[in-house]
Design an enzyme around this catalytic site. Sequence first.
Site, mmCIF file in Angstrom:
data_model
loop_
_atom_site.group_PDB
_atom_site.id
_atom_site.type_symbol
_atom_site.label_atom_id
_atom_site.label_comp_id
_atom_site.label_asym_id
_atom_site.label_seq_id
_atom_site.Cartn_x
_atom_site.Cartn_y
_atom_site.Cartn_z
ATOM 1 N N HIS A 165 0.744 -1.239 0.032
ATOM 2 C CA HIS A 165 -0.265 0.009 -0.116
ATOM 3 C C HIS A 165 0.922 1.264 -0.070
ATOM 4 C CE1 HIS A 165 -2.860 -2.871 1.451
ATOM 5 N NE2 HIS A 165 -4.031 -2.179 1.158
ATOM 6 N N HIS A 190 -3.390 -1.338 -4.152
ATOM 7 C CA HIS A 190 -4.522 -0.701 -3.903
ATOM 8 C C HIS A 190 -4.607 0.750 -4.624
ATOM 9 C CE1 HIS A 190 -7.771 0.925 -1.766
ATOM 10 N NE2 HIS A 190 -7.930 0.196 -1.031
ATOM 11 N N GLU A 210 -13.342 -9.059 0.253
ATOM 12 C CA GLU A 210 -14.268 -7.722 0.284
ATOM 13 C C GLU A 210 -14.357 -7.279 -1.085
ATOM 14 O OE1 GLU A 210 -11.856 -5.556 4.213
ATOM 15 O OE2 GLU A 210 -10.919 -5.429 2.172
ATOM 16 N N CYS A 260 -10.093 2.118 8.123
ATOM 17 C CA CYS A 260 -10.202 2.853 7.099
ATOM 18 C C CYS A 260 -11.555 3.587 6.815
ATOM 19 C CB CYS A 260 -10.097 2.160 5.817
ATOM 20 S SG CYS A 260 -10.864 0.473 5.854
#
Length: 646
Positions: free
Chosen positions: A135, A187, A315, A411
């Site tokens: 990330h 990401h 997710e 987040c």
Amino acid sequence: MIILKNPEIKQVEITDLFWSKYVKLIRDVVVCYQWEVLNDFIDLPDKSHAVKNFKIAAGLEEGEFEGFVFQDSDLAKWIEGASYILERFPNKDLENKVDEIIDIIAKAQWEDGYLNTYFTLKEKGKRWTNLEECHELYVAGHMIEAGVAYFKATEKRKLLDVVCKLADHIDQIFGEEEGKLKGYDGHPEIELALVKLYEVTNNQRYLKLAKFFVEERGKEPYFFDIEWEKRGKKEHWQGFKRLGREYLQAHLPVREQKEAVGHAVRAVYLYSGMVGVAAHTDDMELLKVCKNLYEDIIKRKMYIIGAIGSSAYGEAFTFEYDLPNDLAYAETCASVGLIFLSNNLFKTSPSSLYYDTIEKALYNTIIGAISLDGKKYFYVNPLEVNPKECEKRADHHHVKPTRQPWFACACCPPNVIRLLASLGKYIYSYSNDTIFVNLYIGSSASLPISNSNIELELISSYPFGNEVKLRLKGANNCKFKLMLRIPSWSKDYSIYLNGTPVFAKINENGYIAIEREWNDADEVKLEIITEIKKIRSNPNVRENIGKIAVTKGPIVFCAEEVDNGKNLNQIFIDENASISLKFDKEILDGVFVVEMNGYKIDSEKWGDEPYKEEAYKLIPHKIKLIPYYAWANRGIGEMSVWLNTL
């Protein structure tokens, strides 16, 4: 290519009865609460450590990095949200807090521009070696967005200079040139952030870099395989297998992608950046790709509450019409990203379709993700909850029957801040000769139109009422087009200009256009009839066959155990029964509720036998539904959006 403008946050004041309480909650409670959490001032099971990581990286404290590899992004999103608050509501105390943390962030930045506390403190020699999992560009993207937001709010350049230096460093590392990394982040986020940085600096290098990251994704040879080999096939997340290509939206070059796949948040962040790149490079082919991916989401992979991402595993999106209610993941961040994407698409191709989606997400998932006191949050937004399943079944553990004060992976809470604090910019859009009214949220705004400064006052009873009034000031003989959105759920409407009926048809984009020379004190009245409706889902959504959801305009209602007793799965709506809407001041300081006659299985008559030949005995039952956004504020219990019907 047309690029409409959103007003700056300082240009719009929200006065709406419905939304003012959320504006006040974010401004007076949530931003302060989250500041305390990020500083670890509150004793919670899940500590943030985000501010402390920066203090250690800046040499101001001793200690070790704690948290996830992307922990910096929580603080960056908070700064962005706080900036939006400051832009509309100057506050010296809040500004001082942000200035203090910016000073610390600047001290933590490397001389070459690099900024990331995880790789500064924990793995200093391994920066830019695991983009698939770690990330780095995602974190950089959120810090860039924070820098842009704070500069626009205060005109202070310190954080903007920090993030420009960071972006310059990234530009030295990545690109098509010989010796640079031909890669991208696992990401997506840097893409849309660089577009924002370009818009505020007009530096073409940032737009070029955003385009590079978009175009490089999914090419062969596969960058993450090359990276994996270089680092000796070592994983950051111990015990987890490598992320699949679809999970990362890297299964194909973006121009060849036709279906939204993988991690839902990553997908909509990527598509948002793609739209920004397409808009600023006049790339109609890339824009068409984005529209097709968006259509796949909203037609086949979106819940009725404007939530996306049906699977807890990854997710992620799964396949078309796979929208389970009790197993839904429906991450709050995914709906935030869907709003970003919808707004970006609208600015290039004005259509009410995009704001229909924004309203669904705003009025249901987004405000439903935050408790009425502003100090608890949903990460996952299910459409059906049985607390026993959440506790006893491993496949339901991601679903919580009550909001949480914080998360180890946090987040979503700061994402809610930055969206709701910037709500004003979504109400209107404009060009030099056109004003679009997109959301019927009571507000006042000042917009530069046709070399005049047009002041708008919008008075609204929407979404529970039907009347909207728009008053204009400063429009002396100013000719422009006023575009009024007619939501898809409204089948009837009427318009009056200074008391006189206007007979205008909805155009192909879902708006009514009124073009004329406007005068000071002109008033447009719009009546949008939003009836209570019984909605069915596509028959390919297997879980909802024989079930109905109740809506009014963008508002989705749900049944809670506290009003309807246990075993909500045993309730049946009478298809022919009348439905009433009323304001109940006894529930949660007052909410609109839906009441109707229905039936419930007489389970006591059944006994304890597991199976029988006889039919169920149904007894009359009064059904009460509350708005989905208000659920889980009266204790733990069952909840369901979709109810059986007779």
